[in-house]
Design a protein around this motif. Structure first.
Motif, PDB file in Angstrom:
ATOM      1  N   LEU A 215       0.839  -1.196   0.000  1.00  0.00           N
ATOM      2  CA  LEU A 215       0.000   0.000   0.000  1.00  0.00           C
ATOM      3  C   LEU A 215       0.874   1.246   0.000  1.00  0.00           C
ATOM      4  CD1 LEU A 215      -2.673  -0.868   2.714  1.00  0.00           C
ATOM      5  CD2 LEU A 215      -3.022  -0.708   0.254  1.00  0.00           C
ATOM      6  N   VAL A 216       0.407   2.286  -0.666  1.00  0.00           N
ATOM      7  CA  VAL A 216       1.064   3.591  -0.610  1.00  0.00           C
ATOM      8  C   VAL A 216       0.004   4.597  -0.165  1.00  0.00           C
ATOM      9  CG1 VAL A 216       2.322   5.372  -1.872  1.00  0.00           C
ATOM     10  CG2 VAL A 216       2.657   2.954  -2.474  1.00  0.00           C
ATOM     11  N   ILE A 217       0.277   5.243   0.967  1.00  0.00           N
ATOM     12  CA  ILE A 217      -0.639   6.221   1.545  1.00  0.00           C
ATOM     13  C   ILE A 217      -0.045   7.612   1.350  1.00  0.00           C
ATOM     14  CG2 ILE A 217      -1.779   7.001   3.672  1.00  0.00           C
ATOM     15  CD1 ILE A 217      -2.643   4.159   2.834  1.00  0.00           C
ATOM     16  N   GLN A 218      -0.848   8.531   0.838  1.00  0.00           N
ATOM     17  CA  GLN A 218      -0.411   9.907   0.620  1.00  0.00           C
ATOM     18  C   GLN A 218      -0.740  10.755   1.843  1.00  0.00           C
ATOM     19  OE1 GLN A 218       1.195  10.527  -2.352  1.00  0.00           O
ATOM     20  NE2 GLN A 218       0.875   8.341  -2.708  1.00  0.00           N
ATOM     21  N   LYS A 219       0.177  11.666   2.215  1.00  0.00           N
ATOM     22  CA  LYS A 219      -0.085  12.568   3.337  1.00  0.00           C
ATOM     23  C   LYS A 219       0.465  13.955   3.033  1.00  0.00           C
ATOM     24  CE  LYS A 219       4.015  11.728   6.207  1.00  0.00           C
ATOM     25  NZ  LYS A 219       4.647  13.012   5.962  1.00  0.00           N
ATOM     26  N   THR A 220       0.004  14.934   3.818  1.00  0.00           N
ATOM     27  CA  THR A 220       0.469  16.309   3.630  1.00  0.00           C
ATOM     28  C   THR A 220       0.964  16.940   4.926  1.00  0.00           C
ATOM     29  OG1 THR A 220      -1.774  17.139   3.944  1.00  0.00           O
ATOM     30  CG2 THR A 220      -1.062  16.737   1.657  1.00  0.00           C
ATOM     31  N   THR A 221       0.932  16.183   6.018  1.00  0.00           N
ATOM     32  CA  THR A 221       1.404  16.688   7.315  1.00  0.00           C
ATOM     33  C   THR A 221       2.353  15.655   7.917  1.00  0.00           C
ATOM     34  OG1 THR A 221      -0.266  15.650   8.738  1.00  0.00           O
ATOM     35  CG2 THR A 221      -0.877  17.747   7.665  1.00  0.00           C
ATOM     36  N   PRO A 222       3.034  15.980   9.020  1.00  0.00           N
ATOM     37  CA  PRO A 222       3.916  14.991   9.654  1.00  0.00           C
ATOM     38  C   PRO A 222       3.188  13.767  10.210  1.00  0.00           C
ATOM     39  CG  PRO A 222       4.544  17.201  10.326  1.00  0.00           C
ATOM     40  CD  PRO A 222       3.242  17.324   9.589  1.00  0.00           C
ATOM     41  N   ASP A 223       1.904  13.859  10.473  1.00  0.00           N
ATOM     42  CA  ASP A 223       1.135  12.754  11.034  1.00  0.00           C
ATOM     43  C   ASP A 223       0.546  11.903   9.908  1.00  0.00           C
ATOM     44  OD1 ASP A 223      -0.635  11.055  12.355  1.00  0.00           O
ATOM     45  OD2 ASP A 223      -1.522  12.643  13.577  1.00  0.00           O
ATOM     46  N   SER A 224       1.009  10.678   9.805  1.00  0.00           N
ATOM     47  CA  SER A 224       0.546   9.779   8.735  1.00  0.00           C
ATOM     48  C   SER A 224      -0.942   9.450   8.847  1.00  0.00           C
ATOM     49  CB  SER A 224       1.353   8.479   8.759  1.00  0.00           C
ATOM     50  OG  SER A 224       2.713   8.735   8.513  1.00  0.00           O
ATOM     51  N   PHE A 225      -1.552   9.708  10.005  1.00  0.00           N
ATOM     52  CA  PHE A 225      -2.974   9.435  10.203  1.00  0.00           C
ATOM     53  C   PHE A 225      -3.870  10.619   9.837  1.00  0.00           C
ATOM     54  CE2 PHE A 225      -0.901   6.435  13.046  1.00  0.00           C
ATOM     55  CZ  PHE A 225      -1.645   5.275  12.876  1.00  0.00           C
ATOM     56  N   PHE A 226      -3.344  11.833   9.937  1.00  0.00           N
ATOM     57  CA  PHE A 226      -4.169  13.038   9.802  1.00  0.00           C
ATOM     58  C   PHE A 226      -4.603  13.263   8.351  1.00  0.00           C
ATOM     59  CE2 PHE A 226      -4.699  17.691   9.405  1.00  0.00           C
ATOM     60  CZ  PHE A 226      -5.724  17.857  10.315  1.00  0.00           C
ATOM     61  N   ASN A 227      -5.920  13.264   8.138  1.00  0.00           N
ATOM     62  CA  ASN A 227      -6.506  13.491   6.810  1.00  0.00           C
ATOM     63  C   ASN A 227      -5.960  12.536   5.745  1.00  0.00           C
ATOM     64  OD1 ASN A 227      -8.230  15.526   7.658  1.00  0.00           O
ATOM     65  ND2 ASN A 227      -6.770  17.157   7.196  1.00  0.00           N
TER      66      ASN A 227
ATOM     67  N   THR B  20       5.946  11.948  15.037  1.00  0.00           N
ATOM     68  CA  THR B  20       4.520  12.268  15.083  1.00  0.00           C
ATOM     69  C   THR B  20       3.667  11.038  14.812  1.00  0.00           C
ATOM     70  OG1 THR B  20       5.029  14.506  14.355  1.00  0.00           O
ATOM     71  CG2 THR B  20       2.730  13.809  14.176  1.00  0.00           C
ATOM     72  N   THR B  21       4.054  10.246  13.827  1.00  0.00           N
ATOM     73  CA  THR B  21       3.296   9.041  13.498  1.00  0.00           C
ATOM     74  C   THR B  21       3.382   8.026  14.633  1.00  0.00           C
ATOM     75  OG1 THR B  21       3.560   9.423  11.133  1.00  0.00           O
ATOM     76  CG2 THR B  21       3.064   7.160  11.825  1.00  0.00           C
ATOM     77  N   CYS B  22       4.531   7.897  15.260  1.00  0.00           N
ATOM     78  CA  CYS B  22       4.706   6.992  16.392  1.00  0.00           C
ATOM     79  C   CYS B  22       3.758   7.371  17.530  1.00  0.00           C
ATOM     80  CB  CYS B  22       6.163   7.029  16.855  1.00  0.00           C
ATOM     81  SG  CYS B  22       6.525   5.959  18.261  1.00  0.00           S
ATOM     82  N   ARG B  23       3.773   8.619  17.904  1.00  0.00           N
ATOM     83  CA  ARG B  23       2.924   9.083  19.013  1.00  0.00           C
ATOM     84  C   ARG B  23       1.442   8.951  18.665  1.00  0.00           C
ATOM     85  NH1 ARG B  23       6.012  13.027  22.594  1.00  0.00           N
ATOM     86  NH2 ARG B  23       8.139  12.960  21.799  1.00  0.00           N
ATOM     87  N   SER B  24       1.095   9.280  17.445  1.00  0.00           N
ATOM     88  CA  SER B  24      -0.296   9.199  17.012  1.00  0.00           C
ATOM     89  C   SER B  24      -0.777   7.748  17.016  1.00  0.00           C
ATOM     90  CB  SER B  24      -0.436   9.816  15.620  1.00  0.00           C
ATOM     91  OG  SER B  24      -1.783   9.886  15.227  1.00  0.00           O
TER      92      SER B  24
END
Length: 180
Positions: A78-90, A118-122
């Motif tokens: 899988l390839v997930i696109q993101k725009t912030t440091p948090d891989s979960f946000f939006n 950020t992704t670790c903590r989230s």
């Protein structure tokens, strides 16, 4: 537990000659070994790809934005696109994890103090079991700290949110064929 290897922002723009990520060749070699181990055991591999705005080093659609050639995804990844440091946000990251029944994330990638942290903590806050692979993330020197100091610091601090192990100690458990 159903696990996934998550590789964050290991994109060509992080390895430019004028400002390459700290120990970039070692990072790629470690990621290649982890990818081999993950695929041999059948666990999911998920790439997180940062989409920066026009004019930024990881501008969407540019060559620098592409995932590094030496660790390219295969069709089942899988390839997930993101725009912030948090891989979960939006993003679709959490829904994809839920669809796959994944509850344990092995984290690797770039940039230690930003997207990896950020992704670790989230992930921890969302209830996932998290393993940070201590020699599989990197960054750059800052004005105050060397890249190695930043990496060491985060390997220590993130122990509150994750198990922290070097890649040599990571043992992916085989997934039963019906779970893939």
């Amino acid at each position: 537990m159903n696990s996934a290897l998550v590789i964050i922002d290991v994109q060509k723009g992080m390895f430019l000659d004028e400002a390459p990520v700290f120990k970039g060749e070692d990072l790629i070699s470690t990621l290649q070994t982890l990818l081999e181990k993950a695929r041999a055991t059948g666990i999911s591999v998920i790439y997180i790809q940062h989409n920066a705005p026009a004019g930024k080093p990881l501008e969407y659609g540019t060559e620098a934005w592409e995932i590094h050639d030496d660790i390219k995804p295969i069709p089942k990844d899988l390839v997930i696109q993101k725009t912030t440091p948090d891989s979960f946000f939006n993003t679709t990251f959490e829904s994809e994890l839920n669809n796959l029944g994944i509850d344990h994330l092995y984290l690797a990638g770039i940039q230690t103090e930003a997207c990896v942290d950020t992704t670790c903590r989230s992930a921890f806050g969302k209830g996932y079991k998290v393993t940070l692979i201590s020699d599989a993330h990197s960054t750059w020197d800052s004005g105050e700290l060397t890249a190695q100091q930043i990496i060491n610091h985060h390997n220590g601090v993130l122990r509150w949110f994750a198990d922290v192990y070097p890649s040599s100690k990571v043992k992916f458990e085989a997934v039963e064929p019906h779970q893939i």
